[in-house]
Design a protein around this motif. Structure first.
Motif: not given
Length: 412
Positions: A134-138, A368-382
């Protein structure tokens, strides 16, 4: 100097001011969350507005210089303000006080990380790796908007990303920076050059030239010494000094540079690297204190406290040498359109380098899976939409990682 100060011998005045610098920056080192841009805001409030160590125009000019140079911009600004207030001792006091709190916490985390086991401990570490996504994507998103806003610089960014993928490791990153600067000379010469403001720091041209010569000498000789002496300590200093010499565009750019220096030789595992980088996001102070964590978890000796000290000094040193070297010459140099064009191209290349790191190792090791992706996307949006403080995002995603580990015990 005030009338009170004039009645006191200069060494006593400088000692008192060095103590004042240390106390001011220790407060900032304990409370400055949010990364380099936020740090500059804290510095302005505390040292320009409240303490009046420098005026607004001088501070703006100093920030422009430190953003132009390689290295950790906020730490360079702090170092320069300490230099202005209390000479070389003040500069050292500013760096030590601003850096020490987060460095100590990260070293403690490095020692404690080895004890994390079971579903909750592994989930916490995995959550910290997702924080890094999330941080690096931001960082990539924000830097692309600021440093590659037009067709020319966006193209330089993509070309740099491709080059880093084709030439893995430090070679590809150095080549991308050099070629980005050359492309900037060709494609980025149309923007106006800002020349307002003047820097008046107590650094002579002779001292500046000595600092620049020492920077180049260390950059050239450390690899030779590392190869001829077969000393792991020298090799460690060389790797972190080289990484600190190439960080254009902010503290997040140190991620791919350090990954090339410590993960690929096998000194630090990818999992430990990303977990430490995620934990660093929750710390106040400079992102470069990540080096202290890496030195502490390093596989071959020197590691632990000794490794942390070596890595911390080595990664900060080149930026400070360049700053001291540039201070006497900055006003004349920055007026040259050629210099500005080259830096615009190099900064655009930085976006590509960080974009490549976002995919590998950050994404490939953490998602490593869809749950990880969802958690990372949540962090990016926050981070990007809600503008949540990074330490809050770190805490939430770490808890999320632990929750996923308990729900899905088979996950790493």
């Amino acid at each position: 100097m005030t009338e009170t100060d004039s009645a006191v011998p200069r060494p006593t005045v400088r000692a008192a001011r060095a103590g004042e610098v240390f106390r001011a920056f220790l407060k900032l080192g304990l409370t400055s969350f949010g990364g380099p841009i936020a740090h500059l805001g804290y510095f302005r409030d505390e040292l320009v507005v409240r303490r009046k160590w420098i005026d607004e125009a001088g501070y703006a000019d100093l920030v422009a210089l430190c953003q132009f140079l390689p290295g950790p911009a906020s730490s360079q600004v702090g170092f320069a303000l300490g230099l202005l207030r209390a000479g070389p001792v003040g500069a050292l006091a500013a760096w030590t006080a601003f850096t020490l709190p987060s460095a100590l916490i990260l070293v403690l985390f490095a020692y404690g990380a080895a004890w994390f086991g079971g579903a909750i401990g592994l989930g916490l570490l995995h959550g910290l790796k997702i924080v890094a996504v999330a941080v690096v994507a931001q960082a990539v998103w924000g830097m692309a908007r600021n440093l590659a806003p037009d067709r020319e610089r966006a193209s330089i960014s993509v070309a740099a990303l491709l080059l880093v993928i084709l030439l893995a490791g430090a070679i590809g990153q150095v080549a991308a920076l050099i070629l980005g600067g050359l492309a900037g000379l060709w494609l980025c010469r149309g923007a106006p050059v800002a020349t307002a403001g003047h820097l008046t720091f107590p650094v002579s041209k002779r001292a500046g030239l000595i600092a620049l010569a020492l920077f180049v000498l260390l950059l050239a000789l450390l690899p030779v010494l590392a190869a001829t002496t077969a000393s792991q300590g020298v090799a460690l200093f060389d790797s972190f000094y080289r990484a600190g010499s190439l960080v254009f565009g902010g503290g997040h750019v140190v991620l791919p540079l350090l990954e090339a220096e410590v993960v690929r030789p096998g000194w630090v595992s990818t999992d430990a690297f990303l977990a430490g980088y995620g934990a660093t996001q929750a710390m106040p102070g400079p992102l470069f204190t990540f080096a202290a964590y890496l030195g502490a978890v390093m596989g071959p000796a020197p590691d632990g406290i000794a490794g942390a000290i070596i890595c911390l000094i080595a990664v900060f040193l080149p930026g400070f040498l360049l700053l001291v070297g540039a201070l006497p010459f900055w006003d004349a140099f920055r007026a040259r359109p050629v210099a500005q064009a080259a830096m615009r191209g190099a900064n655009a290349a930085v976006v590509g380098i960080l974009g490549a790191a976002l995919y590998n190792p950050v994404w490939t090791s953490a998602i490593l899976g869809p749950y990880d992706f969802a958690l990372a996307l949540t962090g990016f949006v926050l981070l990007t939409v809600w503008k949540a403080p990074p330490w809050i995002v770190v805490a939430l995603l770490a808890l999320g990682g632990m929750g996923l580990s308990l729900l899905h015990p088979a996950m790493p």
